[in-house]
Design an enzyme around this catalytic site. Structure first.
Site, PDB file in Angstrom:
ATOM      1  N   ASN A 227       0.880  -1.168   0.000  1.00 42.19           N
ATOM      2  CA  ASN A 227       0.000   0.000   0.000  1.00 42.19           C
ATOM      3  C   ASN A 227       0.914   1.213   0.000  1.00 42.19           C
ATOM      4  OD1 ASN A 227      -1.775   2.073   0.467  1.00 42.19           O
ATOM      5  ND2 ASN A 227      -2.340   1.429   2.551  1.00 42.19           N
TER       6      ASN A 227
ATOM      7  N   LYS B  55       0.129   4.223  -0.246  1.00 42.55           N
ATOM      8  CA  LYS B  55      -0.471   5.440   0.346  1.00 42.55           C
ATOM      9  C   LYS B  55      -0.222   6.613  -0.607  1.00 42.55           C
ATOM     10  CE  LYS B  55      -0.063   3.244   4.784  1.00 42.55           C
ATOM     11  NZ  LYS B  55       0.069   3.336   6.235  1.00 42.55           N
TER      12      LYS B  55
ATOM     13  N   HIS C 147      -9.340   1.440   4.888  1.00 41.17           N
ATOM     14  CA  HIS C 147      -8.076   1.635   5.598  1.00 41.17           C
ATOM     15  C   HIS C 147      -8.325   2.625   6.742  1.00 41.17           C
ATOM     16  CE1 HIS C 147      -3.986   2.691   6.581  1.00 41.17           C
ATOM     17  NE2 HIS C 147      -3.610   1.596   5.952  1.00 41.17           N
TER      18      HIS C 147
ATOM     19  N   GLU D 249      -6.665   4.995   7.809  1.00 42.06           N
ATOM     20  CA  GLU D 249      -6.384   6.402   7.485  1.00 42.06           C
ATOM     21  C   GLU D 249      -7.581   7.032   6.779  1.00 42.06           C
ATOM     22  OE1 GLU D 249      -2.706   5.596   5.454  1.00 42.06           O
ATOM     23  OE2 GLU D 249      -1.766   5.105   7.369  1.00 42.06           O
TER      24      GLU D 249
ATOM     25  N   GLU E 224      -5.212  -4.673  10.645  1.00 42.35           N
ATOM     26  CA  GLU E 224      -4.192  -3.634  10.814  1.00 42.35           C
ATOM     27  C   GLU E 224      -4.435  -2.884  12.124  1.00 42.35           C
ATOM     28  OE1 GLU E 224      -2.225  -2.522   6.814  1.00 42.35           O
ATOM     29  OE2 GLU E 224      -3.824  -1.112   7.230  1.00 42.35           O
TER      30      GLU E 224
ATOM     31  N   GLY F 262       2.825   2.415  10.692  1.00 39.52           N
ATOM     32  CA  GLY F 262       3.797   3.492  10.507  1.00 39.52           C
ATOM     33  C   GLY F 262       4.542   3.873  11.775  1.00 39.52           C
TER      34      GLY F 262
ATOM     35  N   SER G  89       3.732  -2.066  10.229  1.00 36.76           N
ATOM     36  CA  SER G  89       5.188  -2.129  10.423  1.00 36.76           C
ATOM     37  C   SER G  89       5.787  -3.490  10.065  1.00 36.76           C
ATOM     38  CB  SER G  89       5.565  -1.726  11.858  1.00 36.76           C
ATOM     39  OG  SER G  89       5.153  -0.399  12.113  1.00 36.76           O
TER      40      SER G  89
HETATM   41  P1  13P Z   1       3.268   0.427   7.609  1.00 34.15           P
HETATM   42  O1  13P Z   1       3.734  -0.863   7.022  1.00 34.15           O
HETATM   43  O2  13P Z   1       4.006   1.623   7.078  1.00 34.15           O
HETATM   44  O3  13P Z   1       3.184   0.377   9.098  1.00 34.15           O
HETATM   45  O4  13P Z   1       1.756   0.641   7.094  1.00 34.15           O
HETATM   46  C1  13P Z   1       0.854  -0.385   7.219  1.00 34.15           C
HETATM   47  C2  13P Z   1      -0.358  -0.039   6.451  1.00 34.15           C
HETATM   48  O5  13P Z   1      -1.096   0.865   6.817  1.00 34.15           O
HETATM   49  C3  13P Z   1      -0.639  -0.789   5.218  1.00 34.15           C
HETATM   50  O6  13P Z   1      -1.912  -0.521   4.755  1.00 34.15           O
END
Ligand code: 13P
Length: 248
Positions: free
Chosen positions: A10, A12, A95, A97, A167, A173, A213
């Site tokens: 992903n 982002k 997601h 976010e 997640e 992150g 992560s």
């Molecule tokens: P990270 O791997 O950067 O922690 O992000 C995970 C994520 O949100 C994947 O959709």
């Protein structure tokens, strides 16, 4: 019954179209012959160049979002048929976010999921708890509630063909990965929830992946858990490390 593993990136809001083409060109030989499904979910503007760059390879291009209407006055949005016409096969929905910054609700996600299935897109539905919810010991209840609302009215056949990504928000992150035991516990709980809502076959078939992560150092241990069928990778999907995770 054995489920095929899936490792999805992903990106982002990262990578320009030119960077996309260069990245896919480098990734191609690294993941050629991988035993897992390899998916890269790219920003909307990168979809067409990513599909062109990945043609003839085992890299599947996915989107990060989709509207639930077919078309109309929704400035800035992207419709399911636009994705399908471009050659997109799967789409991340819900997601954390987008739930947080774009105020996506379970009701909207239920509509989006139904639309995705109607158009033959494979959704990667995200769910997961905040740190506060984990500390309050309501992780299981919260995720069950998300799944029950998001999947309301969706058939077992559709659920068998989708992907659910666990997640935990506190692990995204932050560099703070859930331990393999923590991730397995919740992925197992998700599978039980699907069995309760549907049946044993559906629970056995649905692919459940972990995100938060994940990196080349922790992927193998996470993915070797019985209920974890792969990963959804954020930061590490922007680096050559992604191929190591696919091949781990
Ligand atoms: P990270 O791997 O950067 O922690 O992000 C995970 C994520 O949100 C994947 O959709």
């Amino acid at each position: 019954m054995s489920r095929k593993r899936i490792v999805a990136g992903n990106w982002k809001m990262n990578m320009t179209p030119a960077e996309t083409v260069a990245f896919i060109a480098k990734l191609k030989p690294e993941v050629d012959g991988a035993e897992t499904d390899v998916v890269m979910c790219v920003p909307a503007i990168d979809i067409v160049p990513a599909i062109t760059a990945s043609r003839g390879t085992n890299i599947v291009i996915g989107a990060q979002n989709m509207h639930y209407e077919e078309s109309g006055a929704y400035t800035g949005e992207i419709s399911p048929s636009m994705l399908v016409d471009a050659g997109v096969k799967c789409v991340i929905l819900g997601h954390s976010e987008r739930r947080e910054y774009n105020h996506e609700t379970d009701d909207m996600l239920n509509k989006k999921l139904k639309k995705a299935f109607e158009h033959g897109l494979t959704p990667i539905l995200c769910c997961g708890e905040t740190l506060k919810q984990r500390e309050m010991d309501i992780t299981g209840d919260f995720i069950r509630m998300q799944l029950k609302s998001d999947l309301a009215g969706i058939s077992e056949i559709d659920v068998q063909n989708m992907v659910i990504a666990y997640e935990p928000i506190w692990a995204i992150g932050t560099g703070e990965t859930a331990t393999a035991e923590q991730a397995e516990e919740v992925c197992g709980l998700i599978r039980n929830c699907i069995e309760e809502m549907y049946d044993e076959d559906t629970a056995e078939m649905v692919r459940i992946i972990y995100g938060g992560s994940v990196n080349a150092g922790n992927a193998a241990q996470l993915f070797s858990q019985p209920d974890i069928d792969g990963g959804l990778i954020g930061g590490a999907s922007l680096k050559p490390e992604f191929a190591k995770i696919v091949n781990c």
